[in-house]
Design a protein around this motif. Structure first.
Motif, PDB file in Angstrom:
ATOM      1  N   TRP A   1       0.807  -1.221   0.000  1.00  0.00           N
ATOM      2  CA  TRP A   1       0.000   0.000   0.000  1.00  0.00           C
ATOM      3  C   TRP A   1       0.838   1.267   0.000  1.00  0.00           C
ATOM      4  O   TRP A   1       0.306   2.342  -0.238  1.00  0.00           O
ATOM      5  N   ASP A   2       2.126   1.183   0.297  1.00  0.00           N
ATOM      6  CA  ASP A   2       2.962   2.378   0.313  1.00  0.00           C
ATOM      7  C   ASP A   2       3.679   2.616  -1.008  1.00  0.00           C
ATOM      8  O   ASP A   2       4.633   3.393  -1.076  1.00  0.00           O
ATOM      9  N   ASP A   3       3.210   1.952  -2.080  1.00  0.00           N
ATOM     10  CA  ASP A   3       3.899   2.078  -3.372  1.00  0.00           C
ATOM     11  C   ASP A   3       3.381   3.234  -4.213  1.00  0.00           C
ATOM     12  O   ASP A   3       3.807   3.406  -5.357  1.00  0.00           O
ATOM     13  N   GLY A   4       2.469   4.033  -3.683  1.00  0.00           N
ATOM     14  CA  GLY A   4       1.977   5.198  -4.404  1.00  0.00           C
ATOM     15  C   GLY A   4       0.711   4.963  -5.207  1.00  0.00           C
ATOM     16  O   GLY A   4       0.122   5.917  -5.728  1.00  0.00           O
ATOM     17  N   THR A   5       0.274   3.713  -5.316  1.00  0.00           N
ATOM     18  CA  THR A   5      -0.966   3.417  -6.031  1.00  0.00           C
ATOM     19  C   THR A   5      -2.172   3.783  -5.174  1.00  0.00           C
ATOM     20  O   THR A   5      -2.200   3.481  -3.991  1.00  0.00           O
ATOM     21  N   SER A   6      -3.141   4.451  -5.778  1.00  0.00           N
ATOM     22  CA  SER A   6      -4.312   4.889  -5.026  1.00  0.00           C
ATOM     23  C   SER A   6      -5.277   3.716  -4.827  1.00  0.00           C
ATOM     24  O   SER A   6      -5.627   3.027  -5.789  1.00  0.00           O
ATOM     25  N   PRO A   7      -5.706   3.452  -3.583  1.00  0.00           N
ATOM     26  CA  PRO A   7      -6.713   2.413  -3.354  1.00  0.00           C
ATOM     27  C   PRO A   7      -7.996   2.704  -4.116  1.00  0.00           C
ATOM     28  O   PRO A   7      -8.285   3.847  -4.478  1.00  0.00           O
ATOM     29  N   HIS A   8      -8.778   1.655  -4.305  1.00  0.00           N
ATOM     30  CA  HIS A   8      -9.952   1.769  -5.166  1.00  0.00           C
ATOM     31  C   HIS A   8     -11.122   2.474  -4.491  1.00  0.00           C
ATOM     32  O   HIS A   8     -11.890   3.186  -5.143  1.00  0.00           O
ATOM     33  N   GLU A   9     -11.287   2.296  -3.190  1.00  0.00           N
ATOM     34  CA  GLU A   9     -12.447   2.837  -2.474  1.00  0.00           C
ATOM     35  C   GLU A   9     -11.981   3.746  -1.335  1.00  0.00           C
ATOM     36  O   GLU A   9     -10.974   3.463  -0.684  1.00  0.00           O
ATOM     37  N   TRP A  10     -12.767   4.818  -1.088  1.00  0.00           N
ATOM     38  CA  TRP A  10     -12.396   5.803  -0.073  1.00  0.00           C
ATOM     39  C   TRP A  10     -13.594   6.204   0.769  1.00  0.00           C
ATOM     40  O   TRP A  10     -14.738   6.222   0.297  1.00  0.00           O
ATOM     41  N   GLY A  11     -13.297   6.553   2.024  1.00  0.00           N
ATOM     42  CA  GLY A  11     -14.277   7.193   2.864  1.00  0.00           C
ATOM     43  C   GLY A  11     -14.221   8.701   2.693  1.00  0.00           C
ATOM     44  O   GLY A  11     -13.429   9.212   1.893  1.00  0.00           O
ATOM     45  N   GLN A  12     -15.045   9.401   3.475  1.00  0.00           N
ATOM     46  CA  GLN A  12     -15.146  10.856   3.358  1.00  0.00           C
ATOM     47  C   GLN A  12     -14.083  11.598   4.142  1.00  0.00           C
ATOM     48  O   GLN A  12     -13.852  12.784   3.901  1.00  0.00           O
ATOM     49  N   GLY A  13     -13.453  10.942   5.100  1.00  0.00           N
ATOM     50  CA  GLY A  13     -12.387  11.575   5.867  1.00  0.00           C
ATOM     51  C   GLY A  13     -12.869  12.106   7.208  1.00  0.00           C
ATOM     52  O   GLY A  13     -14.042  12.430   7.380  1.00  0.00           O
ATOM     53  N   THR A  14     -11.939  12.186   8.157  1.00  0.00           N
ATOM     54  CA  THR A  14     -12.211  12.760   9.469  1.00  0.00           C
ATOM     55  C   THR A  14     -11.017  13.601   9.889  1.00  0.00           C
ATOM     56  O   THR A  14      -9.868  13.200   9.711  1.00  0.00           O
ATOM     57  N   GLN A  15     -11.300  14.792  10.407  1.00  0.00           N
ATOM     58  CA  GLN A  15     -10.234  15.753  10.758  1.00  0.00           C
ATOM     59  C   GLN A  15      -9.626  15.395  12.103  1.00  0.00           C
ATOM     60  O   GLN A  15     -10.337  15.166  13.084  1.00  0.00           O
ATOM     61  N   VAL A  16      -8.300  15.389  12.140  1.00  0.00           N
ATOM     62  CA  VAL A  16      -7.547  15.235  13.387  1.00  0.00           C
ATOM     63  C   VAL A  16      -6.671  16.468  13.551  1.00  0.00           C
ATOM     64  O   VAL A  16      -5.897  16.805  12.643  1.00  0.00           O
ATOM     65  N   THR A  17      -6.784  17.128  14.693  1.00  0.00           N
ATOM     66  CA  THR A  17      -5.986  18.310  14.986  1.00  0.00           C
ATOM     67  C   THR A  17      -5.210  18.088  16.273  1.00  0.00           C
ATOM     68  O   THR A  17      -5.810  17.806  17.316  1.00  0.00           O
ATOM     69  N   VAL A  18      -3.893  18.175  16.168  1.00  0.00           N
ATOM     70  CA  VAL A  18      -3.026  18.033  17.340  1.00  0.00           C
ATOM     71  C   VAL A  18      -2.550  19.421  17.721  1.00  0.00           C
ATOM     72  O   VAL A  18      -1.772  20.051  16.990  1.00  0.00           O
TER      73      VAL A  18
END
Length: 124
Positions: free
Chosen positions: A105-122
């Motif tokens: 998964w770290d080879d730069g290829t984009s996965p086929h399916e995605w979620g909408q995302g969630t914000q994390v703020t440190v």
């Protein structure tokens, strides 16, 4: 149809912990690897971690020893435990699914399916 729903984002202090969840349809966990990426303004999307159907996991060097990916097949959910968070960890975190093995998964290829995302703020 694959559906991925992230939750658990929010504000965390430096050095603190947060757990992100990715709820997936049951068929997704049977056949797909599930993983996490993040992206902050002005930066490229970054691979964080992925876990396969067999439970074999891969973590990026930037989070190894601090973040842990895991899965609960009974709940059809994948988790990202974030410990010892740092300010550079601030980003939108996305859950993704793909048939490819987690180890690539770290080879730069984009996965086929995605979620909408969630914000994390440190931040303090």
């Amino acid at each position: 149809q694959v559906q991925l729903v992230e939750s658990g984002g929010g504000l965390v202090q430096p050095g603190g912990s947060l757990r992100l969840s990715c709820a997936a349809s049951e068929i997704t966990l049977d056949y797909f690897a599930i993983g996490w990426f993040r992206q902050s303004p002005g930066r490229e999307r970054e691979f964080i971690a992925a876990i396969g159907a067999s439970g074999i996991a891969k973590h990026a060097d930037s989070v190894k020893g601090r973040f842990t990916i895991s899965r609960d097949n009974d709940k059809a959910t994948v988790y990202l435990q974030m410990d010892n968070s740092n300010t550079p960890d601030t980003a939108v975190y996305y859950c993704a699914a793909d048939l490819r093995a987690a180890r690539v998964w770290d080879d730069g290829t984009s996965p086929h399916e995605w979620g909408q995302g969630t914000q994390v703020t440190v931040s303090s």
